[in-house]
Design an enzyme around this catalytic site. Structure first.
Site, mmCIF file in Angstrom:
data_model
loop_
_atom_site.group_PDB
_atom_site.id
_atom_site.type_symbol
_atom_site.label_atom_id
_atom_site.label_comp_id
_atom_site.label_asym_id
_atom_site.label_seq_id
_atom_site.Cartn_x
_atom_site.Cartn_y
_atom_site.Cartn_z
ATOM 1 N N GLU A 28 7.802 3.065 -3.972
ATOM 2 C CA GLU A 28 8.854 4.056 -4.178
ATOM 3 C C GLU A 28 10.162 3.377 -3.765
ATOM 4 O OE1 GLU A 28 8.945 7.451 -1.536
ATOM 5 O OE2 GLU A 28 10.325 8.537 -2.850
ATOM 6 N N ARG A 254 -4.406 -0.192 5.243
ATOM 7 C CA ARG A 254 -3.085 -0.796 5.261
ATOM 8 C C ARG A 254 -2.978 -1.781 6.415
ATOM 9 N NH1 ARG A 254 0.115 4.126 5.448
ATOM 10 N NH2 ARG A 254 1.622 2.738 4.489
ATOM 11 N N LYS A 264 8.559 3.235 7.032
ATOM 12 C CA LYS A 264 9.902 3.148 6.471
ATOM 13 C C LYS A 264 10.873 4.020 7.251
ATOM 14 C CE LYS A 264 8.815 2.251 1.615
ATOM 15 N NZ LYS A 264 8.921 2.828 0.268
#
Length: 552
Positions: A28, A254, A264
């Site tokens: 994104e 992850r 983020k």
RNA sequence: UGGGGAGUCGCCAAGUGGUAAGGCAGCGGCCUUUGGAGCCGCCAUUCGGAGGUUCGAAUCCUCCCUCCCCAGCCA
């Protein structure tokens, strides 16, 4: 190398389920890519390359409130820098908005989606809890005609943000909350960085993702563990929309790294609150930062490979990242000498006003990298740390009366120390042995230490930025406030380091090993007037370890 | 207490019924014109726990324990 993902791909190829493999990396554009994304990039592109397939770069740009073209540009840059290419322009979920919209009407017509006029709060209240089923919305059984009319009015801008949403009609009692009539479309009167003002409704990730995968013919849609319980919804959409292709989703763990944060949101805070100097501050775990700091693409790819791919939560030790970096740079970085904290040494028996040059190998690991000339004269700088007036047992470096080798030059013996009024050593006096020219003694004697040095009259001045870990605890998240664990000494600036003249015209981003100190790279702040280096990583320093252990 | 995942050396990670790979870190030693690099050696009788099946189990069965994720009109 193999892992459970590659095993699945191989099996699908072997038994004919697929004749080729198509993956995608779907960021994104709402922030910079970090080392965790690098793992996903290396997985997705790596699998595609290894099995002769293809990997798309697709922006998951379904939320115009958070997304920016600048982020998209940086992401394209970072993926290219890592060494991957997708052939042509990147793809975008927003490229499919027309198709996604049409399929939404299809679901409405099939009685599988409805427009809900409940408020966000009411929807939440109706959702139930982890242990209690949800309640159906009073709008759940609107007619197809009414739903179609309402949905079109949503699209046409007749409704305010939040006035209605399109929901899938699945099962409000499902133990999987993602199946309790998930929202598919919401109203956002907001310009999109690519589609501009064309839309005021935007699809949710859960809706856009599987359908985008289907449009692109993705065979293996690889994502992280937290999407595992979204898979039934992913499959529901593939099942109930007339898609041209049936992709499958697989989840892996992850990457987490100790001594840093990866979300983020937290990285954004570090930037906006000024704890670092931007997204590419070399202390950040972003790809842009690692790149600026001097990491090589190969070192990051090797790191990603060593870390592996599995479903287990993990926290990788940064030392593995540093190892991968050193391993690469050891072979490729030219050696050079630089003194960070200079201490003057006057070689009293070396003629005043004269100088000479020595040939020094650019890389002892690789003779093909050649040699360079290093000037030497009566006054040289050595590292302050390389001298001790009263050396402890295992300190092998220079001390009064002691002889050491100056790398590629001569043996020198310290004869005297000059102090200022406060008793600080400001200069050393020494003598050299002309017979040891080049660094070998005809009588075979061998000093215990070899020091790096720079000729004072030939030295060039540079700023050197020394970085340490951004956080001083392994898990900055512990205790809630990660900012409380910021390392106040994560950046130290050396204003006047002394470097050998061969680096005078080093271009930006070029990497060197400063012998005995570490790997350094020319920062983008560097100019012809003022050289600026970043320390990418230190070299292992056994004395530092010995003294550190003894000292504390 | 609903659903979905995961538990093998300090950190990763192989192993898929035949008797615990490898990497990082660490620790010894050798070597060295970078106390760098390199080289050699050491580092899990044991696989979250307890039972069971089997000639044989980290791998199969049962029960238990721990950890992670999910109640955004974020992704």
């Amino acid at each position: 190398m193999t892992d459970f993902i590659r095993e699945i791909v191989e099996e699908d190829l072997r038994n004919g389920t697929h004749k080729t493999v198509v993956t995608r990396f779907p960021p994104e554009p709402n922030g910079y890519l970090h080392i965790g994304h690098a793992k996903s990039i290396c997985l997705n592109f790596g699998v595609a390359i290894e099995y002769g397939g293809h990997c798309n770069l697709r922006f998951d740009d379904t939320n115009p409130e958070k997304e920016e073209a600048e982020y998209a540009r940086a992401i394209v840059d970072d993926v290219h820098w890592l060494g991957f290419d997708w052939g042509g322009e990147p793809l975008h979920a927003s490229d499919y908005f027309d198709q996604l919209y049409a399929w939404a009407e299809h679901l409405i017509n099939a009685g599988l989606a409805y427009v809900d006029s409940l408020s966000a709060d009411e929807i939440r209240a109706h959702r139930g809890t982890l242990t209690e089923p949800g309640k159906e919305s009073p709008y759940r059984n609107r007619s197809v005609e009414e739903n179609l009319d309402l949905f079109r009015r949503m699209r046409d801008g007749a409704l305010e943000d939040g006035a209605a949403v399109l929901r899938a009609k699945i099962d409000m009692a499902s133990p999987n909350i993602n199946l309790r009539d998930p929202v598919l479309y919401r109203i956002k009167h907001e310009d999109h960085h690519r589609t501009g003002g064309k839309w005021c409704i935007y699809p949710m990730y859960d809706y856009a993702h599987p359908l985008s995968d289907a449009i692109e013919g993705i065979t293996h849609s690889l994502c992280t563990l937290e999407f595992e319980d979204h898979r039934p919804l992913y499959d529901w959409l593939i099942e109930n929309v007339p898609v041209p292709w049936r992709p499958r989703q697989y989840e892996f763990a992850r990457l987490n790294l100790n001594y840093t944060v990866m979300s983020k949101r937290k990285l954004l805070r570090l930037v906006t609150e000024g704890h670092v100097r931007g997204w590419d501050d070399p202390r950040m775990p972003t790809i842009a930062a690692l790149r600026r700091r001097g990491y090589t693409p190969a070192s990051i790819r090797n790191f990603a490979e060593r870390v592996g791919v599995a479903k287990r939560e993990n926290v990788i030790d940064v030392s593995l990242l540093e190892f991968s970096l050193r391993e690469d740079l050891n072979l490729t970085a030219p050696r050079v000498m630089g003194v960070l904290r200079p201490l003057r040494v006057v070689i009293e028996n070396f003629p005043e006003g004269e100088s000479e040059e020595f040939e020094s190998p650019n890389n002892p690991e690789d003779a093909s990298m050649g040699t360079r000339k290093v000037p030497f004269s009566r006054v040289v700088y050595i590292e302050r740390d390389d001298f001790m007036e009263d050396p402890p047992k295992k300190f092998f470096r220079l001390a009064p009366g002691r002889e050491v080798r100056l790398r590629s030059a001569y043996f020198v013996t310290c004869t005297n120390t000059i102090k200022d009024d406060a008793g600080n050593i400001v200069e050393l006096r020494a003598t050299y042995d002309p017979a040891t020219r080049g660094g070998d003694a005809p009588d075979g004697r061998r000093p215990k230490a070899t020091l790096h040095w720079v000729s004072a009259e030939h030295a060039i001045d540079a700023e050197v930025r020394l970085y340490d870990r951004l956080f001083n605890v392994e898990d900055p998240e512990e205790g809630g406030d990660f900012l409380a664990h910021l390392n106040p000494h994560s950046l130290e600036v050396i204003e006047h380091a002394k470097l050998e003249p061969s680096v005078a015209n080093a271009p930006r981003a070029s990497r060197y090993q400063f012998e005995r100190l570490g790997y350094f790279c020319v920062d983008r702040d560097s100019s012809a007037e003022r050289l600026v280096f970043n320390r990418t990583a230190t070299l292992k320093d056994t004395w530092a370890k010995v003294s550190g252990a003894a000292g504390s």
